[in-house]
Design an enzyme around this catalytic site. Structure first.
Site: not given
Length: 698
Positions: A25, A132-133, A177, A236-238, A271
């Site tokens: 992503g 998102d975004d 989010y 959703w881990d950045n 991600n």
């Protein structure tokens, strides 16, 4: 959706299995079909089960979401979905229509359904809608059809979900989010509450944690958002994402997420880095984390592990990942890298490539240079590599040590210039620092000669950069110790381009007041010196100037008269003087840069703008506060000190409480008051729609 059973330490929540795996992503060049297939093999081997297809730069995923896939593209996606199934990986196709969709137009909804129906024909059975975004302002047509942005998104998501036959896996990414995006807080966010109440229960919600890139994710924070969403989120881990900085790569372990989270979540998707091959560590350690609670007995945890998680040790998970990664480094079955002849195992039957089969191998004679033979890559090399490119919020142990040693050597350099009681210590520590620098150089050399060139090419720019930086630091320390002439790169006013960093972006950053404030090794401190003093009548013009400047900055494209007046405006504009001992001024080197003013009795200011406020509100919170700071004040500490002093003065006057009015667009001050902890959102009748009130009891 049933609540997860927290008594069973298994990676399963609700009615379905625990979603674990990778989301593609990020922004930037998408991975190739071959790399994705390789990812599926890894996921199957390590026990992960999901891949979310969401590359931001796939035109037909985001920018041209309405366009159907051409025959060649369809064939590729069909093959990819089939490959995922062959490796027991759930392929989730995500589409991101939020850039330009008109939610109220049936043709737009039909186009979205048509696109997902096409992907369903490819064999895909799991889907995701991402919002998102994107901009949060609805077009006029949508404003007429929907009461809020959240209602518009939920309506179309529910309709698409039903159209697709209620897939077992269907993910929704909200615009808000993470917690920092929620106004004024997670629990009080009207957007999230609408999502929780209106989104169909079979749809799961993606969440990145407290921030976009979250340092830590606590059980308490997940319980909070779950109560609002009315379902356990999918993280959703950045933590390993690097698309926001082309000079950073993250090779540290999955950490700062306790395994106690697992029963509270529906799943975790990482991600990771834009570069495919360096993600070995990110994905491998996530897999270890996901399996940790299910493996029964608690594991030994090193004393250095901050989490003290009885089931998972980040350091042990990292060592396990690096050990496996070393094998991949030494393999030649990846595209792009024939093995170097002098690195081949003796048992290999493959003959090295010869340019002239008629010549015998060259053998150096007496007194001639020996043939160069590359040393094989070691596990210690990969541990050092991980330490140098660790995680967004921390350096690895060796990197921290090198920074600390360089700082000490620089500050104690007089011990090297003249004999003192610290001279022997300085020389010893300088030698240790030099040894660490040499280890980086040798790591670079061995990585550069590793057989698997695909991994090397993904790493090369990063390791070149760190080698160059370490080389400059090494030369500088030698100069301080008198062991070499001053480096031309350090002292020349016309150095080679590799002697300085950043290009245009770096120069912009160095000119900004906050540059260096977020360095992980913070020395010397970069915060400015501020002075807080009492307000005096002579400050009135400067206070009004700051008020008008910030008011103009906040109005955006709207006309000034379109903004609803605040009760505190007359105080900031100098039309009403602050109450005695209820005014503070903030100054820096450039002059007045902020203020905090209060009226112990807010009724006159409310009457001035003809604001009708119920008596019960003024009885509980009779005082009003006005706080403003110029953008150059990047440190929140002075504002916190002023608010503390101001509330103390208000309390001394006999007031029971104080409030402030804030425009919803003023995210900076909303975030400030929310993080203070003492101010809470309160309801006031007759309040303009664009104004929020936060108050505290005294």
């Amino acid at each position: 959706m049933s609540k997860p059973d927290s008594t069973k330490r298994q990676p399963v929540t609700g009615t379905g299995r625990f979603i674990s795996g990778v989301v593609e992503g990020f922004y930037g060049r998408p991975w190739t079909m071959e790399q994705r297939t390789e990812l599926f093999k890894r996921e199957q081997k390590w026990g992960l089960n999901t891949y979310l297809y969401a590359p931001k730069d796939d035109y037909k995923h985001r920018m041209y979401w309405r366009d159907l896939y051409a025959a060649e593209e369809a064939e590729q996606l069909t093959s990819l979905i089939s490959a995922a199934k062959q490796h027991d990986v759930e392929f989730v196709y995500a589409i991101s229509p939020g850039l330009d969709i008109t939610f109220s137009n049936p043709k737009e909804v039909a186009a979205l359904k048509r696109k997902l129906d096409q992907v369903k024909e490819f064999g895909c059975r799991s889907f995701s809608l991402l919002f998102d975004d994107i901009e949060t302002e609805m077009c006029p047509a949508d404003k007429q059809a929907f009461s809020s942005f959240a209602h518009a998104q939920v309506a179309i998501t529910n309709e698409v979900y039903m159209h697709l036959g209620e897939p077992e896996v269907f993910l929704f990414c909200p615009t808000d989010y993470c917690a920092v995006f929620c106004t004024p807080s997670v629990t009080q966010s009207s957007y999230l509450n609408t999502v929780g109440e209106k989104l169909l229960p079979g749809i799961d919600v993606l969440w990145t944690g407290p921030k976009v890139v979250s340092h830590k994710i606590s059980v308490e924070s997940i319980e909070e958002v779950s109560s609002v969403l009315k379902r356990a989120p999918v993280i959703w881990d950045n933590i390993h994402a690097n698309d926001y900085d082309p000079q950073r790569l993250f090779l540290g372990p999955y950490k700062d997420r306790p395994t106690d989270l697992i029963p509270k979540l529906k799943g975790v998707l990482t991600n990771p880095n834009c570069e495919f091959y360096p993600n070995f560590v990110a994905v491998h350690t996530l897999a270890t984390w996901c399996k940790a609670p299910a493996e029964g007995t608690p594991r030994d945890v090193e004393m250095g592990d901050e989490e003290q998680d009885p089931c998972y040790s980040p350091q042990k998970a990292l060592n396990l990942a690096l050990t496996d990664w070393l094998e991949e480094f030494m393999s030649t079955d990846q595209p792009g890298g024939p093995c170097h002849p002098r690195l081949k195992k003796e048992s290999s039957e493959e003959e090295p490539m010869q340019t002239d089969m008629g010549e015998s191998p060259y053998i150096p004679g007496p007194g001639e240079n020996p043939l160069y033979t590359a040393e094989p890559l070691t596990l210690d090399d990969l541990k050092l590599l991980s330490d140098l490119f660790y995680l967004p919020y921390e350096h690895g142990t060796t990197a921290r040590t090198m920074l600390q040693e360089l700082d000490w050597l620089k500050n104690q350099s007089q011990a090297a210039a003249a004999e003192t009681d610290k001279t022997a210590e300085w020389c010893s520590r300088a030698q240790q620092f030099d040894n660490m620098c040499e280890a980086v150089v040798q790591m670079f050399n061995r990585l550069s000669n590793a057989p698997n060139r695909s991994i090397l090419y993904d790493l090369y720019n990063y390791i070149c950069d760190i080698k160059s930086g370490v080389g400059l630091a090494r030369a500088y320390v030698k100069t301080l110790g008198g062991h070499s002439q001053p480096s031309a790169q350090l002292l020349n006013d016309d150095p080679e381009p590799w002697g300085f960093r950043g290009g245009l972006s770096g120069e912009f950053q160095r000119m900004l007041p906050g540059h260096g404030n977020r360095d992980l090794f913070r020395h010397p401190p970069m915060t400015a010196v501020y002075c807080i003093r009492p307000y005096c009548p002579e400050d009135k013009p400067e206070v009004e100037r700051i008020f008008r400047e910030m008011q103009k900055a906040g109005e955006g494209n709207s006309a000034l008269m379109a903004q609803s007046p605040l009760i505190s405006d007359s105080l900031s504009a100098g039309e009403i003087s602050p109450s005695p001992l209820c005014g503070l001024i903030l100054e820096d080197d450039l002059g007045l840069c902020g203020y905090a003013l209060a009226l112990t009795d807010a009724k006159p200011a409310a009457a001035k703008i003809q604001r009708a406020v119920s008596g019960s509100v003024f009885e509980e919170f009779p005082s009003v506060i006005a706080l403003e700071m110029l953008p150059r004040v990047t440190d929140p500490s002075p504002a916190k000190r002023m608010i503390g002093q101001l509330l103390s003065s208000i309390r001394s006057s006999g007031s029971r409480g104080a409030f402030c009015e804030l425009r919803q667009s003023n995210r900076r001050m909303l975030d400030f008051y929310s993080k203070l902890g003492s101010f809470k959102l309160v309801q006031m009748d007759g309040l303009p729609q664009d104004i929020l009130v936060m108050a505290t009891s005294l």
